[in-house]
Motif scaffolding. Structure first.
Motif, PDB file in Angstrom:
ATOM      1  N   LEU A  27      24.367 -39.593 -61.898  1.00  0.00           N
ATOM      2  CA  LEU A  27      23.609 -40.862 -61.853  1.00  0.00           C
ATOM      3  C   LEU A  27      22.572 -40.773 -60.629  1.00  0.00           C
ATOM      4  O   LEU A  27      21.437 -41.417 -60.773  1.00  0.00           O
ATOM      5  CB  LEU A  27      24.306 -42.037 -61.597  1.00  0.00           C
ATOM      6  N   LEU A  28      22.911 -39.823 -59.670  1.00  0.00           N
ATOM      7  CA  LEU A  28      21.985 -39.911 -58.558  1.00  0.00           C
ATOM      8  C   LEU A  28      21.117 -38.765 -58.614  1.00  0.00           C
ATOM      9  O   LEU A  28      20.301 -38.623 -57.923  1.00  0.00           O
ATOM     10  CB  LEU A  28      22.964 -39.553 -57.348  1.00  0.00           C
ATOM     11  N   ILE A  29      21.017 -38.106 -59.865  1.00  0.00           N
ATOM     12  CA  ILE A  29      20.048 -36.697 -59.912  1.00  0.00           C
ATOM     13  C   ILE A  29      18.636 -37.394 -59.751  1.00  0.00           C
ATOM     14  O   ILE A  29      17.935 -36.589 -58.992  1.00  0.00           O
ATOM     15  CB  ILE A  29      20.354 -36.198 -61.580  1.00  0.00           C
ATOM     16  N   PRO A  30      18.126 -38.582 -60.171  1.00  0.00           N
ATOM     17  CA  PRO A  30      16.829 -38.784 -60.238  1.00  0.00           C
ATOM     18  C   PRO A  30      16.230 -39.285 -58.776  1.00  0.00           C
ATOM     19  O   PRO A  30      15.060 -39.699 -58.502  1.00  0.00           O
ATOM     20  CB  PRO A  30      16.345 -39.861 -61.117  1.00  0.00           C
ATOM     21  N   THR A  31      17.452 -39.431 -57.769  1.00  0.00           N
ATOM     22  CA  THR A  31      17.091 -39.992 -56.754  1.00  0.00           C
ATOM     23  C   THR A  31      15.941 -39.057 -55.602  1.00  0.00           C
ATOM     24  O   THR A  31      15.872 -37.891 -56.047  1.00  0.00           O
ATOM     25  CB  THR A  31      18.285 -40.555 -55.756  1.00  0.00           C
ATOM     26  N   TYR A  32      15.901 -39.660 -54.545  1.00  0.00           N
ATOM     27  CA  TYR A  32      15.089 -38.853 -53.344  1.00  0.00           C
ATOM     28  C   TYR A  32      15.534 -37.638 -53.011  1.00  0.00           C
ATOM     29  O   TYR A  32      16.911 -37.531 -52.868  1.00  0.00           O
ATOM     30  CB  TYR A  32      14.723 -39.791 -52.391  1.00  0.00           C
ATOM     31  N   HIS A  33      14.853 -36.738 -52.660  1.00  0.00           N
ATOM     32  CA  HIS A  33      15.399 -35.681 -52.369  1.00  0.00           C
ATOM     33  C   HIS A  33      14.665 -34.812 -51.005  1.00  0.00           C
ATOM     34  O   HIS A  33      13.339 -35.162 -51.024  1.00  0.00           O
ATOM     35  CB  HIS A  33      15.624 -34.187 -53.261  1.00  0.00           C
ATOM     36  N   HIS A 100      10.591 -30.984 -63.385  1.00  0.00           N
ATOM     37  CA  HIS A 100      11.989 -31.522 -63.785  1.00  0.00           C
ATOM     38  C   HIS A 100      12.988 -30.893 -63.968  1.00  0.00           C
ATOM     39  O   HIS A 100      14.228 -31.073 -63.689  1.00  0.00           O
ATOM     40  CB  HIS A 100      11.697 -32.534 -64.982  1.00  0.00           C
ATOM     41  N   ALA A 101      12.928 -29.615 -64.449  1.00  0.00           N
ATOM     42  CA  ALA A 101      13.792 -28.747 -64.814  1.00  0.00           C
ATOM     43  C   ALA A 101      14.486 -28.104 -63.497  1.00  0.00           C
ATOM     44  O   ALA A 101      15.605 -27.844 -63.470  1.00  0.00           O
ATOM     45  CB  ALA A 101      13.324 -27.389 -65.647  1.00  0.00           C
ATOM     46  N   THR A 102      13.616 -27.892 -62.470  1.00  0.00           N
ATOM     47  CA  THR A 102      13.927 -27.330 -61.374  1.00  0.00           C
ATOM     48  C   THR A 102      14.965 -28.264 -60.489  1.00  0.00           C
ATOM     49  O   THR A 102      15.984 -27.951 -60.011  1.00  0.00           O
ATOM     50  CB  THR A 102      12.902 -27.079 -60.232  1.00  0.00           C
ATOM     51  N   VAL A 103      14.624 -29.589 -60.650  1.00  0.00           N
ATOM     52  CA  VAL A 103      15.251 -30.849 -60.014  1.00  0.00           C
ATOM     53  C   VAL A 103      16.625 -30.718 -60.799  1.00  0.00           C
ATOM     54  O   VAL A 103      17.705 -30.961 -60.041  1.00  0.00           O
ATOM     55  CB  VAL A 103      14.735 -32.060 -59.870  1.00  0.00           C
ATOM     56  N   LEU A 156      28.345 -37.977 -50.373  1.00  0.00           N
ATOM     57  CA  LEU A 156      27.657 -38.150 -51.589  1.00  0.00           C
ATOM     58  C   LEU A 156      26.140 -38.197 -51.351  1.00  0.00           C
ATOM     59  O   LEU A 156      25.422 -37.853 -52.005  1.00  0.00           O
ATOM     60  CB  LEU A 156      28.205 -39.765 -51.901  1.00  0.00           C
ATOM     61  N   ILE A 157      25.839 -38.758 -50.047  1.00  0.00           N
ATOM     62  CA  ILE A 157      24.343 -39.062 -49.852  1.00  0.00           C
ATOM     63  C   ILE A 157      23.744 -37.904 -49.184  1.00  0.00           C
ATOM     64  O   ILE A 157      22.634 -37.616 -49.607  1.00  0.00           O
ATOM     65  CB  ILE A 157      24.235 -40.308 -48.882  1.00  0.00           C
ATOM     66  N   VAL A 158      24.433 -37.123 -48.636  1.00  0.00           N
ATOM     67  CA  VAL A 158      23.689 -35.717 -48.050  1.00  0.00           C
ATOM     68  C   VAL A 158      23.649 -34.697 -48.936  1.00  0.00           C
ATOM     69  O   VAL A 158      22.874 -34.106 -48.883  1.00  0.00           O
ATOM     70  CB  VAL A 158      24.668 -35.141 -46.824  1.00  0.00           C
ATOM     71  N   ASP A 159      24.769 -34.447 -49.921  1.00  0.00           N
ATOM     72  CA  ASP A 159      24.475 -33.404 -50.842  1.00  0.00           C
ATOM     73  C   ASP A 159      24.033 -33.933 -52.136  1.00  0.00           C
ATOM     74  O   ASP A 159      22.955 -33.377 -52.690  1.00  0.00           O
ATOM     75  CB  ASP A 159      26.150 -32.973 -51.287  1.00  0.00           C
ATOM     76  N   HIS A 160      24.141 -35.159 -52.833  1.00  0.00           N
ATOM     77  CA  HIS A 160      23.515 -35.535 -53.965  1.00  0.00           C
ATOM     78  C   HIS A 160      22.197 -36.628 -53.847  1.00  0.00           C
ATOM     79  O   HIS A 160      22.046 -36.934 -55.039  1.00  0.00           O
ATOM     80  CB  HIS A 160      24.741 -36.137 -54.703  1.00  0.00           C
ATOM     81  N   ILE A 161      21.976 -37.089 -52.539  1.00  0.00           N
ATOM     82  CA  ILE A 161      20.569 -37.482 -52.755  1.00  0.00           C
ATOM     83  C   ILE A 161      19.758 -36.674 -51.899  1.00  0.00           C
ATOM     84  O   ILE A 161      18.721 -36.143 -52.269  1.00  0.00           O
ATOM     85  CB  ILE A 161      20.745 -38.952 -52.064  1.00  0.00           C
ATOM     86  N   THR A 423      13.702 -43.783 -47.551  1.00  0.00           N
ATOM     87  CA  THR A 423      12.805 -44.219 -48.710  1.00  0.00           C
ATOM     88  C   THR A 423      13.330 -45.554 -49.239  1.00  0.00           C
ATOM     89  O   THR A 423      14.568 -45.815 -49.366  1.00  0.00           O
ATOM     90  CB  THR A 423      12.718 -43.263 -50.018  1.00  0.00           C
ATOM     91  N   ALA A 424      12.379 -46.409 -49.517  1.00  0.00           N
ATOM     92  CA  ALA A 424      12.860 -47.806 -50.140  1.00  0.00           C
ATOM     93  C   ALA A 424      13.717 -47.826 -51.217  1.00  0.00           C
ATOM     94  O   ALA A 424      14.771 -48.710 -51.328  1.00  0.00           O
ATOM     95  CB  ALA A 424      11.799 -48.606 -50.579  1.00  0.00           C
ATOM     96  N   PRO A 425      13.394 -47.135 -52.408  1.00  0.00           N
ATOM     97  CA  PRO A 425      14.491 -47.309 -53.479  1.00  0.00           C
ATOM     98  C   PRO A 425      15.979 -46.969 -53.147  1.00  0.00           C
ATOM     99  O   PRO A 425      16.995 -47.353 -53.960  1.00  0.00           O
ATOM    100  CB  PRO A 425      14.111 -46.065 -54.640  1.00  0.00           C
ATOM    101  N   GLU A 426      16.218 -45.811 -52.073  1.00  0.00           N
ATOM    102  CA  GLU A 426      17.595 -45.415 -51.732  1.00  0.00           C
ATOM    103  C   GLU A 426      18.072 -46.564 -50.886  1.00  0.00           C
ATOM    104  O   GLU A 426      19.349 -46.457 -50.451  1.00  0.00           O
ATOM    105  CB  GLU A 426      17.413 -44.065 -51.236  1.00  0.00           C
ATOM    106  N   LEU A 427      17.582 -47.459 -50.493  1.00  0.00           N
ATOM    107  CA  LEU A 427      18.025 -48.487 -49.273  1.00  0.00           C
ATOM    108  C   LEU A 427      19.231 -49.282 -49.756  1.00  0.00           C
ATOM    109  O   LEU A 427      20.512 -49.346 -49.261  1.00  0.00           O
ATOM    110  CB  LEU A 427      16.849 -49.377 -48.696  1.00  0.00           C
TER     111      LEU A 427
END
Length: 526
Positions: A27-33, A100-103, A156-161, A423-427
């Motif tokens: 579920l966290l795939i689309p988040t900020y990187h 998108h494929a790279t992400v 979770l946040i360091v690896d997957h965001i 970033t605001a969406p990840e707050l």
């Protein structure tokens, strides 16, 4: 039959935990990187497109390859899967490429590599004493440990965001620890040697491995009083350990030594020109040192004790990665940092040698070595706190004192990672996940040790509660003030310094527990 049924339920619960956290990662795939995403994309391109002899010379991107060779080969292997997603990500000149494929590929690569971490957690759960806090089986030590590791907020946040491969690397570390607990010393040493050649930051904990293996494996018979006699020393076992280290190192570095490239590789691995502190100060001793220097410089200028013409620019709070000079206090060099780190480690290492407490003594020394390096190391990243939090989880579910230290260290250390996600969406995501993990940690550990009194005292409680207004001010109030334009680094400074106090306190308290721990005789009886 009952025992077999209990084991079956435990395995089922573990698989459910692993499956649940994997779904969350998806579920966290689309988040900020972060820029680390581009770092690893570039390494995929470098290792796929260039011959091995050019890997550590390539500098088209500013994010040059600066991990040991095993990780480079890991990226090389991933690149051969990546080409089926999007070949353009493997072009060295395609800087900041993020289709998108790279992400999708890079996110999935982290999730897939976490299989090793899941297996390592399972092995660690088998190594601890299964205390029950109450209800069966959700309040047993193995189940709680599985949650603390698999659902660790920091990972979770360091690896997957934010994006990194810490779970995969931590899997090697935890599996190595599990093998040491199982008295499979050579396997543990082999796994740790491999880990060092995946990421050299694990040199932080190498002293704990070296001393423990020398004492507990090379000396074949200890006396009841814990003393050692050289006639019980096994030279063959020492040779076996040495061969493991040498063979793994030869496999990793051999080609670069043959090509005369070892100095170039080492210059990439240890870039001392990056300065004492990272762009965001890790919450350690140097953060407090920098803050004190800044405060003294402000006071000195205000009361005209200092000459403004001779003052360096406000570079320490500029958020840049380079060498800086302190304004008032003596500037710190890599040699000073190394000396402080070594001195801070020595008591734990000496205690491991002269006051052994079995594998748990080794693990406590390992955590102290990680914390000491975090406190005094050169150019420490804030993410390095996970190197102490994860192994401390094993101790936290077995002893009340360690549980209290864990709660202070993990809560403070995890909140110190908040600035990574700006970033605001990840707050709301980071706040929700942090609250979920912290509430569970407190409630689960309290249930395990409910008959042994409170886990933290009133002073620790007040300090941890103080993290709430700190976060409100830094994340919500400060961005809407005029100070944001004048002092953009202030929230980072406040977070780093406040969290540094808690981490320093946990470090001291863990040291006290080492010196007041059980004797070797009691440990053997246990």
């Amino acid at each position: 039959m009952a025992a077999h049924g209990g084991a079956g339920r435990g395995a089922g619960l573990f698989l459910a935990l692993a499956f649940g956290v994997t779904l969350l990662k998806l579920l966290l795939i689309p988040t900020y990187h972060s820029t680390d995403f581009e770092v690893h994309r570039n390494w995929l391109a470098v290792t796929h497109s260039l011959p091995v002899s050019r890997w550590y010379y390539e500098a088209t991107s500013e994010w040059t390859l600066d991990y040991p060779p095993f990780f480079a080969w890991f990226e090389y292997g991933l690149s051969h899967v990546a080409k089926y997603f999007d070949k353009e990500m493997l072009v060295v000149q395609n800087l900041n490429y993020a289709s998108h494929a790279t992400v999708l590929f890079q996110r999935l690569s982290v999730i897939f590599s976490d299989v090793l971490f899941i297996y390592a957690v399972r092995e660690c759960c088998r190594c601890i004493n299964g205390k029950r806090g109450g209800k069966e089986p959700l309040e047993t030590s193995p189940f709680v440990l599985a949650v603390l590791l698999l659902w660790n907020f920091g990972l979770l946040i360091v690896d997957h965001i934010h994006f990194q491969y810490n779970g995969f690397l931590s899997g090697f570390m935890l599996l190595s620890i599990a093998r040491v607990f199982q008295k499979r010393h050579l396997t543990g040493a082999f796994l740790f040697a491999i880990l060092l050649h995946f990421k050299h930051i694990y040199l932080y904990i190498a002293p704990a491995y070296g001393v423990y293996l020398l004492r507990s494996y090379c000396f074949t018979a200890n006396n009841p009083d814990g003393s050692l006699r050289w006639r019980s020393f096994s030279f063959l076992r020492l040779v076996a350990l040495g061969l493991i280290v040498c063979l793994v190192s030869a496999l990793s570095l051999g080609p670069f030594i043959a090509w005369g490239q070892l100095p170039q590789v080492l210059s990439r691995l240890f870039p001392f020109k990056r300065g004492l502190c990272h762009a965001y100060w890790a919450p350690n001793f140097w953060a407090m040192y920098n803050a004190l220097d800044k405060a003294l410089s402000v006071i000195g200028l205000k009361y005209k004790f200092l000459d403004p013409a001779k003052m360096p620019k406000a570079a320490m709070t500029g958020g840049l990665v380079q060498e800086f000079q302190h304004a008032v206090l003596p500037s710190v060099t890599p040699v000073v940092s190394l000396a402080c780190t070594a001195i801070s480690m020595l008591p734990s290492v000496f205690c491991l040698w002269f006051k052994p407490q079995g594998p748990r003594g080794f693990l406590r020394c390992l955590v102290l070595c990680a914390l000491s390096s975090f406190m005094f190391g050169w150019h420490v990243h804030e993410k390095a706190i996970l190197l102490a939090i994860l192994p401390l989880s094993l101790l936290a579910v077995e002893r009340q004192r360690d549980a209290g230290i864990y709660l202070v260290l993990s809560t403070t250390g995890h909140l110190s990672l908040f600035p990574l996600l700006f970033t605001a969406p990840e707050l709301p995501i980071k706040i929700f996940l942090m609250l979920l993990f912290t509430v569970y940690s407190f409630s689960a550990l309290k249930a395990i040790f409910r008959r042994e009194g409170p886990l933290i005292n009133w002073l620790e409680t007040i300090y941890l509660i103080g993290l709430i207004p700190l976060e409100i001010v830094c994340e919500i109030v400060f961005p809407f003030t005029t100070w944001m334009l004048k002092f953009p680094f202030l929230p980072l400074l406040l977070t780093s310094v406040y969290c540094a106090v808690g981490i320093t306190y946990a470090w001291f308290k863990l040291y006290i527990s080492v010196f007041t721990g059980p004797s070797v005789v009691r440990q053997k009886e246990e």
